[in-house]
Design an enzyme around this catalytic site. Structure first.
Site, short mmCIF file in Angstrom:
data_model
loop_
_atom_site.label_atom_id
_atom_site.label_comp_id
_atom_site.label_asym_id
_atom_site.label_seq_id
_atom_site.Cartn_x
_atom_site.Cartn_y
_atom_site.Cartn_z
N TYR B 165 16.84 -17.71 1.72
CA TYR B 165 18.04 -18.54 1.62
C TYR B 165 18.36 -19.32 2.88
O TYR B 165 19.23 -20.19 2.86
CB TYR B 165 19.24 -17.70 1.20
N GLU B 251 9.16 12.89 -8.86
CA GLU B 251 9.09 11.56 -9.49
C GLU B 251 10.47 11.06 -9.91
O GLU B 251 10.80 9.91 -9.69
CB GLU B 251 8.16 11.61 -10.71
N ASP B 303 5.63 13.73 -13.89
CA ASP B 303 5.38 13.90 -15.31
C ASP B 303 3.89 14.13 -15.55
O ASP B 303 3.05 13.63 -14.81
CB ASP B 303 5.80 12.63 -16.08
#
Lengths: 422, 422
Positions: B165, B251, B303
């Protein structure tokens, strides 16, 4: 305007602002106390008005509408036992196994102006185990109440996902176990948080705030530059203390990082909170608690686009799905500090830092004009109209065009000094 | 198997595990010290081996490959000045304005087995201001170096979005200003973090860890249940201390919340870290620093699906785009604790908590088998093969089938006691 000329006028603007704000001995224009004068007035006003939210009882309409309150774990466990006893009695009477559930459909959600929030009509439906269409719902409701009862008895908190996985075969889809949680909240008249089923959290806080979290003393002035993660189990937070004059509610983590690194709260006593985008339930509960317990004003720093305003509205109004829980989840009277559409010209934000609004942006903006909480505030309407007329938007980061610390050294002090919030 | 029978056998498994793990006086089977025996062995091994990572210099291949190191802000500012002086001299000599940039294409990225990470070949290209194809890139490079020089001189940190910016007109798209940051890192031989341009962070830490963050003393045992937000400017973190025996890398935030609320680290001295899903740069830098400074093993709880493994791989290997920075961003030798495909049967996870793998899952799993870091570890290959043969996966939350605290009270203690990591 050429790039050169724009640069010069921008610099002039910055210098002018800086001159007004340069540090000095106490009392000299531009000192911290000078900057905070308007904030002090606002703080006094908020403290005087009090933040005791009107309840349905205050308005003597508790019969017609329904809201929930925070209740102790032990109380909820007892309430679940009562519900189950009532069901057992009904079965023994030969009237069968059924629950009386509050209706939560779109037509049951009403905005009550005197409360400035959405509540539920006091209407109920029956769900019977003996009816094919509701046998599954009754079974799921019963199982989830059993699980919640276990969670409450052990004094722990779990996520919706945990709940789902305890009986995948029955629930099949997480949507099915999630949905009944709201039914149970309404039926027991307690917040979802009271059920100790929490959502994941992403909010962060830093600044002049001390509190106890699960017994640990937390001092948010000593949380470095990363800040303290806001916990999902808000009921572990007690004993909030502060010498802050206001809460600065920040939409994005980039601005939060700038404020934290510059230790903005050291010079201007405040509490800085961000949910890093769309507000999650934990951050909304946290903000609401800060406002209720500390009674200080909340000033919002968001992008100058319809979504910035949408984010303020979620903090103020909540979502319609959770209408029954709106008193706990929402924070009334948030002031829109910036970046406002009118700031773009006021602070001479360069053309190239302004972005064109998409058709969808414009549609969202027009939709905002019809929202009750916007219509009440003519100044907000004016800002949205500026946005829609110019068809331009800008991010908080657009202020970086004047230097990375323009936000903390110039923009915010100037805004505060001028009391420029609406 | 009927639901009733499954329930019974599951309970038997839990009871068996609990019996092995019940608390007792020190030395009795099942006490904390008994559970931690295997962890202590691993910790000694890690400490003995040391975590000094091999460098290109150690292998005497510094000529052929390229890596970057963390460098002080002042040093980088001086290096930028040197680059600009060299350019000025070249212009004065009549040789024009050009930079010599490291090549960073896919063919320049090589996995060096002795290092166990990906590095860049020491190849360069030239980018000249006088050539149409590179004039824009040279301009952007120069502008970003100027901005970085300013940031370093003021000792602050900014985000990529802030950087973009400051000159939207030149950069046009944030991709363009982002891309040259990596060029500048490579050219100056420093990490991107050394440029003080940081990404947003989402990681959280809790447990037996103390450190200083920007001068503030942080004690992660006293961070309540929400934990401490990991800062994006990692160089503000100094003076790490611990009595933890291991890092538990988690996780998901649901499991993190369970561990934090149960104060798992009080009984089993550890540091618990999560990035809440895909690891961000700040969390990866933080983990890498923890491992380097404290020299304790890292055990991963993810997982039981290909993405869990993928997440471990990002922490261990990093992404190929940032190959030049792999020494700082990566953490070697992470042990896969669970939930592993073989755990599903070992812990008798009920059928209904196991999910079928999609075609895409299976494809990702097959792809993992070809990854260098997987092929090196025959036990990982075995687990992936189990996953692909059974075509089933499961989340950490599947353990909730045995009760919400099964994770902290049974599963993890048992895993630790058995040294069951690979």
């Amino acid at each position: 305007m050429s790039a050169e000329r724009r640069k010069v006028s921008a610099d002039a603007g910055v210098n002018f602002a800086l001159a007004r704000l340069r540090d000095g001995e106490d009392g000299r224009p531009g000192s911290t106390s000078e900057v905070l004068r308007a904030v002090n007035d606002l703080e006094r006003e908020v403290k005087a008005r009090g933040v005791k939210r009107k309840t349905l009882n205050d308005l003597s309409i508790a019969e017609a509408y329904r809201e929930v309150v925070d209740r102790e774990g032990g109380e909820i466990a007892a309430a679940i036992e009562q519900v189950m006893l009532a069901v057992a009695r009904s079965v023994m009477r030969g009237d069968g196994f059924e629950y009386t559930l509050p209706s939560r459909g779109a037509t049951d959600q009403v905005y009550v102006e005197a409360l400035d929030r959405i509540v539920l009509k006091n209407k109920t439906t029956r769900a019977a185990f003996g009816t094919v269409s509701s046998v599954r719902k009754v079974t799921i409701l019963t199982r989830v109440m059993q699980l919640v009862h276990g969670v409450l008895s052990r004094g722990i908190h779990v996520t919706k996902r945990d709940l789902f996985y305890t009986d995948v075969k029955l629930f099949r889809d997480q949507k099915d176990s999630d949905a009944v949680l709201d039914d149970i909240s309404c039926m027991l008249g307690c917040t979802r948080n009271s059920l100790h089923v929490v959502a994941s959290e992403k909010g962060v806080v830093v600044g002049r705030l001390q509190y106890k979290e699960d017994g640990d003393e937390i001092d948010c002035t000593k949380m470095g530059v990363g800040g303290k993660a806001i916990p999902s189990n808000i009921d572990k937070i007690t004993d909030m203390r502060t010498d802050a004059k206001f809460v600065l509610l920040v939409e994005k983590d980039a601005a939060f990082m700038r404020l934290a690194e510059d230790r903005f709260y050291n010079k201007y006593p405040c509490i800085i909170i961000t949910a890093k985008g769309q507000p999650d339930v934990a951050t909304r509960l946290f903000l609401s608690k800060v406002k209720r317990d500390l009674k200080i004003p909340v000033l919002a720093l968001v992008d100058a686009d319809p979504y910035g305003l949408k984010i303020i509205s979620v903090y103020m109004q909540g979502s319609k799905n959770m209408a029954f829980d709106s008193a706990n989840l929402t924070t009334p009277d948030i002031k829109w500090l910036g970046v406002r559409p009118s700031d773009l010209d006021k602070f001479k934000i360069p053309e190239q830092c302004r972005l064109d609004m998409s058709a969808k942006d414009i549609e969202t903006g027009q939709h905002m004009l019809n929202e009750d909480f916007v219509k009440q505030n003519p100044e907000w309407v004016k800002e949205i109209n500026i946005m829609l007329e110019t068809k331009t938007k800008a991010e908080i980061q657009a202020l970086s065009a004047y230097g990375f610390q323009y936000l903390t050294k110039v923009y915010l002090p100037l805004k505060l000094a001028e009391g420029d919030w609406i």
